[in-house]
Write a protein that holds these residues in place. Structure first.
Motif, PDB file in Angstrom:
ATOM      1  N   LEU A  31      -0.834  72.302  71.671  1.00 17.61           N
ATOM      2  CA  LEU A  31      -1.449  72.502  70.357  1.00 17.61           C
ATOM      3  C   LEU A  31      -0.415  72.446  69.237  1.00 17.61           C
ATOM      4  CD1 LEU A  31      -4.111  75.233  71.152  1.00 17.61           C
ATOM      5  CD2 LEU A  31      -4.487  72.790  70.716  1.00 17.61           C
ATOM      6  N   ALA A  32       0.833  72.745  69.554  1.00 18.59           N
ATOM      7  CA  ALA A  32       1.895  72.633  68.550  1.00 18.59           C
ATOM      8  C   ALA A  32       2.129  71.167  68.187  1.00 18.59           C
ATOM      9  CB  ALA A  32       3.184  73.267  69.064  1.00 18.59           C
ATOM     10  N   GLN A  33       1.756  70.257  69.096  1.00 23.95           N
ATOM     11  CA  GLN A  33       1.889  68.825  68.838  1.00 23.95           C
ATOM     12  C   GLN A  33       0.705  68.291  68.029  1.00 23.95           C
ATOM     13  OE1 GLN A  33       4.909  67.925  70.006  1.00 23.95           O
ATOM     14  NE2 GLN A  33       4.912  69.960  70.908  1.00 23.95           N
ATOM     15  N   GLY A  34      -0.414  69.018  68.058  1.00 24.96           N
ATOM     16  CA  GLY A  34      -1.596  68.599  67.319  1.00 24.96           C
ATOM     17  C   GLY A  34      -2.837  69.267  67.881  1.00 24.96           C
ATOM     18  N   GLU A  35      -3.850  69.382  67.068  1.00 21.00           N
ATOM     19  CA  GLU A  35      -5.067  70.069  67.491  1.00 21.00           C
ATOM     20  C   GLU A  35      -5.789  69.291  68.581  1.00 21.00           C
ATOM     21  OE1 GLU A  35      -7.845  68.729  63.784  1.00 21.00           O
ATOM     22  OE2 GLU A  35      -6.616  70.517  63.543  1.00 21.00           O
ATOM     23  N   SER A  36      -6.640  70.020  69.326  1.00 27.05           N
ATOM     24  CA  SER A  36      -7.338  69.408  70.450  1.00 27.05           C
ATOM     25  C   SER A  36      -8.573  70.222  70.796  1.00 27.05           C
ATOM     26  CB  SER A  36      -6.402  69.356  71.661  1.00 27.05           C
ATOM     27  OG  SER A  36      -7.042  68.761  72.764  1.00 27.05           O
ATOM     28  N   GLY A  63      -4.337  86.021  68.234  1.00 26.84           N
ATOM     29  CA  GLY A  63      -4.054  85.443  66.929  1.00 26.84           C
ATOM     30  C   GLY A  63      -3.067  84.290  66.955  1.00 26.84           C
ATOM     31  N   LEU A  64      -2.791  83.742  68.138  1.00 29.51           N
ATOM     32  CA  LEU A  64      -1.868  82.613  68.240  1.00 29.51           C
ATOM     33  C   LEU A  64      -2.576  81.279  68.026  1.00 29.51           C
ATOM     34  CD1 LEU A  64       0.213  83.706  71.349  1.00 29.51           C
ATOM     35  CD2 LEU A  64       0.801  83.953  68.940  1.00 29.51           C
ATOM     36  N   VAL A  65      -3.876  81.257  68.297  1.00 30.63           N
ATOM     37  CA  VAL A  65      -4.670  80.034  68.226  1.00 30.63           C
ATOM     38  C   VAL A  65      -5.945  80.334  67.458  1.00 30.63           C
ATOM     39  CG1 VAL A  65      -6.033  78.450  69.661  1.00 30.63           C
ATOM     40  CG2 VAL A  65      -3.739  79.084  70.375  1.00 30.63           C
ATOM     41  N   ARG A  66      -6.396  79.358  66.695  1.00 25.61           N
ATOM     42  CA  ARG A  66      -7.697  79.461  66.021  1.00 25.61           C
ATOM     43  C   ARG A  66      -8.508  78.233  66.363  1.00 25.61           C
ATOM     44  NH1 ARG A  66      -7.065  81.074  59.823  1.00 25.61           N
ATOM     45  NH2 ARG A  66      -7.760  78.958  59.787  1.00 25.61           N
ATOM     46  N   SER A  67      -9.775  78.281  65.984  1.00 26.67           N
ATOM     47  CA  SER A  67     -10.639  77.129  66.252  1.00 26.67           C
ATOM     48  C   SER A  67     -11.566  76.900  65.072  1.00 26.67           C
ATOM     49  CB  SER A  67     -11.458  77.368  67.525  1.00 26.67           C
ATOM     50  OG  SER A  67     -12.353  78.441  67.335  1.00 26.67           O
ATOM     51  N   ARG A  68     -12.117  75.693  65.056  1.00 27.08           N
ATOM     52  CA  ARG A  68     -13.138  75.353  64.065  1.00 27.08           C
ATOM     53  C   ARG A  68     -14.105  74.386  64.726  1.00 27.08           C
ATOM     54  NH1 ARG A  68      -9.115  71.899  62.655  1.00 27.08           N
ATOM     55  NH2 ARG A  68      -9.752  69.720  62.452  1.00 27.08           N
ATOM     56  N   ARG A  69     -15.319  74.375  64.214  1.00 24.74           N
ATOM     57  CA  ARG A  69     -16.346  73.473  64.753  1.00 24.74           C
ATOM     58  C   ARG A  69     -16.329  72.161  64.003  1.00 24.74           C
ATOM     59  NH1 ARG A  69     -19.606  74.311  68.573  1.00 24.74           N
ATOM     60  NH2 ARG A  69     -20.004  76.399  69.292  1.00 24.74           N
ATOM     61  N   GLU A  70     -16.467  71.108  64.778  1.00 21.28           N
ATOM     62  CA  GLU A  70     -16.689  69.767  64.223  1.00 21.28           C
ATOM     63  C   GLU A  70     -17.930  69.243  64.911  1.00 21.28           C
ATOM     64  OE1 GLU A  70     -13.250  67.292  64.768  1.00 21.28           O
ATOM     65  OE2 GLU A  70     -12.133  68.328  63.198  1.00 21.28           O
ATOM     66  N   GLY A  71     -19.075  69.516  64.340  1.00 21.18           N
ATOM     67  CA  GLY A  71     -20.341  69.178  64.993  1.00 21.18           C
ATOM     68  C   GLY A  71     -20.518  70.051  66.223  1.00 21.18           C
ATOM     69  N   PRO A  81       2.877  79.685  63.381  1.00 20.56           N
ATOM     70  CA  PRO A  81       3.998  78.753  63.419  1.00 20.56           C
ATOM     71  C   PRO A  81       5.314  79.409  63.830  1.00 20.56           C
ATOM     72  CG  PRO A  81       3.245  79.086  61.161  1.00 20.56           C
ATOM     73  CD  PRO A  81       2.278  79.788  62.056  1.00 20.56           C
ATOM     74  N   ASP A  82       5.494  80.694  63.549  1.00 23.86           N
ATOM     75  CA  ASP A  82       6.732  81.371  63.943  1.00 23.86           C
ATOM     76  C   ASP A  82       6.849  81.471  65.453  1.00 23.86           C
ATOM     77  OD1 ASP A  82       7.460  81.715  61.282  1.00 23.86           O
ATOM     78  OD2 ASP A  82       6.454  83.652  61.146  1.00 23.86           O
ATOM     79  N   THR A  83       5.752  81.798  66.116  1.00 23.90           N
ATOM     80  CA  THR A  83       5.765  81.864  67.579  1.00 23.90           C
ATOM     81  C   THR A  83       6.017  80.483  68.161  1.00 23.90           C
ATOM     82  OG1 THR A  83       4.309  83.768  67.615  1.00 23.90           O
ATOM     83  CG2 THR A  83       4.394  82.460  69.614  1.00 23.90           C
ATOM     84  N   VAL A  84       5.431  79.466  67.566  1.00 24.70           N
ATOM     85  CA  VAL A  84       5.660  78.090  68.033  1.00 24.70           C
ATOM     86  C   VAL A  84       7.136  77.733  67.883  1.00 24.70           C
ATOM     87  CG1 VAL A  84       5.196  75.665  67.545  1.00 24.70           C
ATOM     88  CG2 VAL A  84       3.323  77.298  67.635  1.00 24.70           C
ATOM     89  N   ALA A  85       7.754  78.130  66.786  1.00 26.67           N
ATOM     90  CA  ALA A  85       9.168  77.820  66.576  1.00 26.67           C
ATOM     91  C   ALA A  85      10.039  78.473  67.652  1.00 26.67           C
ATOM     92  CB  ALA A  85       9.605  78.284  65.185  1.00 26.67           C
TER      93      ALA A  85
END
Length: 111
Positions: A31-36, A63-71, A81-85
């Motif tokens: 997910l750090a490379q891009g959403e999926s 709280g490390l990941v969030r989501s959203r609906r696309e249809g 982003p700090d944890t990803v770093a």
């Protein structure tokens, strides 16, 4: 620098504990490379959809990941982003160390 508070240490331990699972670490890395969506993550990480969904639920609760609906599709993305770093630094360093350690082995094997 002063010692961190007990609360900060507890929060850091919780994040490290959550990322101590190789599949969850791989999910955050992906997910750090891009959403999926879940299907894309399952394919990339190599897990079953229900298992990936459970890992994502834990990562969302933390709280490390969030989501959203696309249809009808749910897309996941990194929300810390700090944890990803920190994770990226550790993984890249370990990979470089591993690659460096492999070089003498390859020479001994005639590679």
């Amino acid at each position: 620098m002063a010692d961190p508070s007990a609360e900060v240490l507890a929060e850091a331990a919780a994040v490290f504990g959550l990322l101590a699972s190789p599949p969850r670490l791989h999910i955050v890395w992906a997910l750090a490379q891009g959403e999926s969506d879940v299907s894309g993550l399952a394919e990339r990480v190599g897990g079953a959809l229900p298992a990936i969904s459970q890992h994502l639920s834990k990562l969302k609760l933390a709280g490390l990941v969030r989501s959203r609906r696309e249809g009808r599709r749910v897309v996941y993305f990194v929300d810390d982003p700090d944890t990803v770093a920190v994770m990226r630094t550790l993984v890249v360093q370990l990979a470089a160390r591993d690659a460096h350690a492999a070089q003498p082995r390859l020479r001994r094997l005639g590679g």
